[in-house]
Design a protein around this motif. Structure first.
Motif, PDB file in Angstrom:
ATOM      1  N   ARG A 111      59.769   8.497   3.823  1.00 25.10           N
ATOM      2  CA  ARG A 111      59.052   9.367   2.902  1.00 25.10           C
ATOM      3  C   ARG A 111      59.024  10.822   3.362  1.00 25.10           C
ATOM      4  NH1 ARG A 111      54.507   6.077   2.256  1.00 25.10           N
ATOM      5  NH2 ARG A 111      53.308   7.228   3.790  1.00 25.10           N
ATOM      6  N   GLU A 112      58.983  11.058   4.670  1.00 21.01           N
ATOM      7  CA  GLU A 112      58.691  12.401   5.168  1.00 21.01           C
ATOM      8  C   GLU A 112      59.803  13.054   5.981  1.00 21.01           C
ATOM      9  OE1 GLU A 112      55.017  12.627   7.313  1.00 21.01           O
ATOM     10  OE2 GLU A 112      54.014  11.178   6.013  1.00 21.01           O
ATOM     11  N   ALA A 113      60.722  12.284   6.514  1.00 20.91           N
ATOM     12  CA  ALA A 113      61.682  12.844   7.474  1.00 20.91           C
ATOM     13  C   ALA A 113      62.580  13.894   6.814  1.00 20.91           C
ATOM     14  CB  ALA A 113      62.529  11.726   8.074  1.00 20.91           C
ATOM     15  N   PRO A 114      62.986  14.912   7.607  1.00 17.91           N
ATOM     16  CA  PRO A 114      62.632  15.118   9.011  1.00 17.91           C
ATOM     17  C   PRO A 114      61.184  15.559   9.172  1.00 17.91           C
ATOM     18  CG  PRO A 114      63.979  16.938   8.225  1.00 17.91           C
ATOM     19  CD  PRO A 114      63.934  15.939   7.117  1.00 17.91           C
ATOM     20  N   LEU A 115      60.502  14.955  10.148  1.00 19.26           N
ATOM     21  CA  LEU A 115      59.105  15.261  10.406  1.00 19.26           C
ATOM     22  C   LEU A 115      58.988  16.531  11.248  1.00 19.26           C
ATOM     23  CD1 LEU A 115      59.036  12.224   9.566  1.00 19.26           C
ATOM     24  CD2 LEU A 115      57.152  11.945  11.169  1.00 19.26           C
ATOM     25  N   SER A 116      57.884  17.219  11.104  1.00 19.40           N
ATOM     26  CA  SER A 116      57.630  18.403  11.919  1.00 19.40           C
ATOM     27  C   SER A 116      57.393  17.980  13.371  1.00 19.40           C
ATOM     28  CB  SER A 116      56.389  19.140  11.401  1.00 19.40           C
ATOM     29  OG  SER A 116      55.221  18.369  11.653  1.00 19.40           O
ATOM     30  N   PRO A 117      57.545  18.909  14.312  1.00 21.34           N
ATOM     31  CA  PRO A 117      57.235  18.578  15.709  1.00 21.34           C
ATOM     32  C   PRO A 117      55.815  18.044  15.881  1.00 21.34           C
ATOM     33  CG  PRO A 117      58.451  20.637  15.618  1.00 21.34           C
ATOM     34  CD  PRO A 117      58.145  20.264  14.198  1.00 21.34           C
ATOM     35  N   ARG A 118      54.838  18.647  15.208  1.00 13.94           N
ATOM     36  CA  ARG A 118      53.453  18.199  15.348  1.00 13.94           C
ATOM     37  C   ARG A 118      53.279  16.780  14.821  1.00 13.94           C
ATOM     38  NH1 ARG A 118      48.749  20.771  16.056  1.00 13.94           N
ATOM     39  NH2 ARG A 118      49.741  22.808  15.799  1.00 13.94           N
ATOM     40  N   ARG A 119      53.816  16.513  13.644  1.00 11.18           N
ATOM     41  CA  ARG A 119      53.696  15.181  13.045  1.00 11.18           C
ATOM     42  C   ARG A 119      54.399  14.142  13.912  1.00 11.18           C
ATOM     43  NH1 ARG A 119      51.061  11.411  10.170  1.00 11.18           N
ATOM     44  NH2 ARG A 119      52.133  10.679   8.294  1.00 11.18           N
ATOM     45  N   GLU A 209      64.994   9.926  15.407  1.00  7.23           N
ATOM     46  CA  GLU A 209      65.023   9.588  13.986  1.00  7.23           C
ATOM     47  C   GLU A 209      63.915  10.299  13.216  1.00  7.23           C
ATOM     48  OE1 GLU A 209      65.406   5.618  11.150  1.00  7.23           O
ATOM     49  OE2 GLU A 209      64.841   5.400  13.257  1.00  7.23           O
ATOM     50  N   MET A 210      62.749  10.431  13.814  1.00  7.86           N
ATOM     51  CA  MET A 210      61.654  11.128  13.151  1.00  7.86           C
ATOM     52  C   MET A 210      61.977  12.605  12.963  1.00  7.86           C
ATOM     53  SD  MET A 210      58.755   9.166  15.358  1.00  7.86           S
ATOM     54  CE  MET A 210      57.311  10.062  14.799  1.00  7.86           C
ATOM     55  N   LEU A 211      62.601  13.204  13.954  1.00  7.90           N
ATOM     56  CA  LEU A 211      62.902  14.635  13.897  1.00  7.90           C
ATOM     57  C   LEU A 211      64.084  14.962  12.989  1.00  7.90           C
ATOM     58  CD1 LEU A 211      62.454  15.381  17.690  1.00  7.90           C
ATOM     59  CD2 LEU A 211      61.020  16.328  15.850  1.00  7.90           C
TER      60      LEU A 211
END
Length: 371
Positions: A111-119, A209-211
């Motif tokens: 739903r969100e990727a790429p995620l922010s560094p904070r997230r 993968e999140m980034l």
């Protein structure tokens, strides 16, 4: 709760006069997971029932029972709890687990990727806390992946699927049969010894993968396995420009092919993640990255020294002892890389983490996932 449409004959049955099987959540290679009700305590639970063929192997059953007892010792707010174990009328072993209704990390990434560094860090830090406690008492997960990271309705992150992993491993004689090769450390698919650093590798792949929104290696299972063994994981910033060098370095350290070059366990990687998290701009600041985050990790030493002069006690990240909640002893990892930092406050900041659905019931992530 949504009604079931699986026509599973177990649905509606009662296990050992206590646990009502309500609906199937997911099915994996070694077990099926159901939503259930503990009739004695009137609470929801997850019921993980091993497949029938495993019940025929008495040595497996004995190993599985030992593993379940070990997993039940692991009590931590960031780990799905093992509550009970038993046998069905047909003789299959089952586990009773804490019921978690919320998304998996897989769903959050989709739903969100790429995620922010904070997230990214707000999701990874509680995962590392849970794994760190497991590593402290000698448990290795062996199948860390986004499907096994769950969120409660109030946003608490929990690692699922501790217990039975070693027993299933020994039964199949192959970790890759039960695990996901996309997150498997080289030693899991080769001949090397498996220890806490194998979980650290998987966390590094999840961070990548999140980034970036994708895993570093794709293709057939064999191609992915060969890549883990023969290639270094690239820096996330090569895919998503602007990923801070500090997070690049975290991923590269965690995913080093040579296990001796990784942080020794999740507690050591947690200290690194916390140091980076503290260097992020405050939420109210403009979205530009501050200077500390645009430098390699070694440059954070100066910030640590300034923090120490302001009365904050430095913490030795890869040294012999670190503190975050309870004291976790860690082995020396790299004498050259030490990050001074204030002691961990135990909070996640402003982000509430999240997760991936198993094989069924889209939109329902209330699960302990099957192997």
């Amino acid at each position: 709760m949504p009604s079931s449409s699986t026509n599973d004959p177990r649905e509606g049955t009662l296990l050992e006069n206590r646990y009502t099987v309500r609906r199937r959540i997911a099915r994996g290679g070694s077990a099926t997971v159901y939503e259930g009700i503990d009739e004695r305590l009137d609470r929801p639970v997850a019921l993980k029932i091993m497949h029938p063929h495993l019940a025929d192997d008495s040595s497996f059953v004995r190993r599985a029972q030992r593993e379940a007892k070990s997993a039940a010792r692991l009590q931590h707010p960031n780990v799905v709890s093992v509550l009970d174990q038993g046998h069905t009328r047909e003789g299959e072993l089952y586990l009773v687990l804490e019921y978690v209704s919320g998304p998996t990390l897989r769903e959050i990434i989709a739903r969100e990727a790429p995620l922010s560094p904070r997230r990214t860090l707000d999701l990874l830090i509680p995962v590392l806390r849970g794994l760190g406690q497991a590593h402290r008492i000698g448990l290795i997960h062996r199948d860390v992946k986004p499907e096994n990271v769950l969120l409660t309705e109030d946003g608490q992150v929990k690692v699922a699927d501790f217990g039975l992993m070693r027993a299933v491993d020994e039964h199949t004689a192959s970790a890759t049969v039960l695990g996901t090769v996309g997150y498997a450390a080289p030693e899991l698919v080769g001949d090397g010894p498996v220890d806490q650093r194998s979980d650290v590798y998987a966390v590094g792949i999840m961070a990548y993968e999140m980034l970036t929104g994708s895993r570093p290696y794709t293709g057939t299972a064999l191609q992915v396995v060969n890549a883990h063994v023969s290639r270094d994981v690239p820096a996330p910033s090569g895919v998503v420009p602007g990923v801070p060098p500090a997070l690049d370095e975290l991923v590269l350290r965690a995913t080093a092919r040579d296990a001796s070059r990784r942080p020794v366990d999740a507690a050591a990687l947690l200290d690194l993640a916390l140091a980076i998290r503290r260097s992020l701009p405050a939420p109210q600041d403009p979205p530009s990255l501050d200077t500390a985050l645009t430098q390699p990790l070694s440059a954070l030493d100066g910030d640590a020294a300034r923090a120490g002069s302001a009365g904050e006690a430095p913490t030795e990240v890869f040294g012999t002892t670190t503190r975050h909640g309870d004291e976790m002893a860690t082995e020396a990892f790299d004498a050259r890389n030490r990050l001074g930092s204030a002691s961990d406050s135990g909070t996640l900041g402003d982000g509430a983490p999240g997760g991936e659905a198993a094989t069924e019931a889209p939109g329902t992530a209330d699960r302990a996932t099957p192997d």
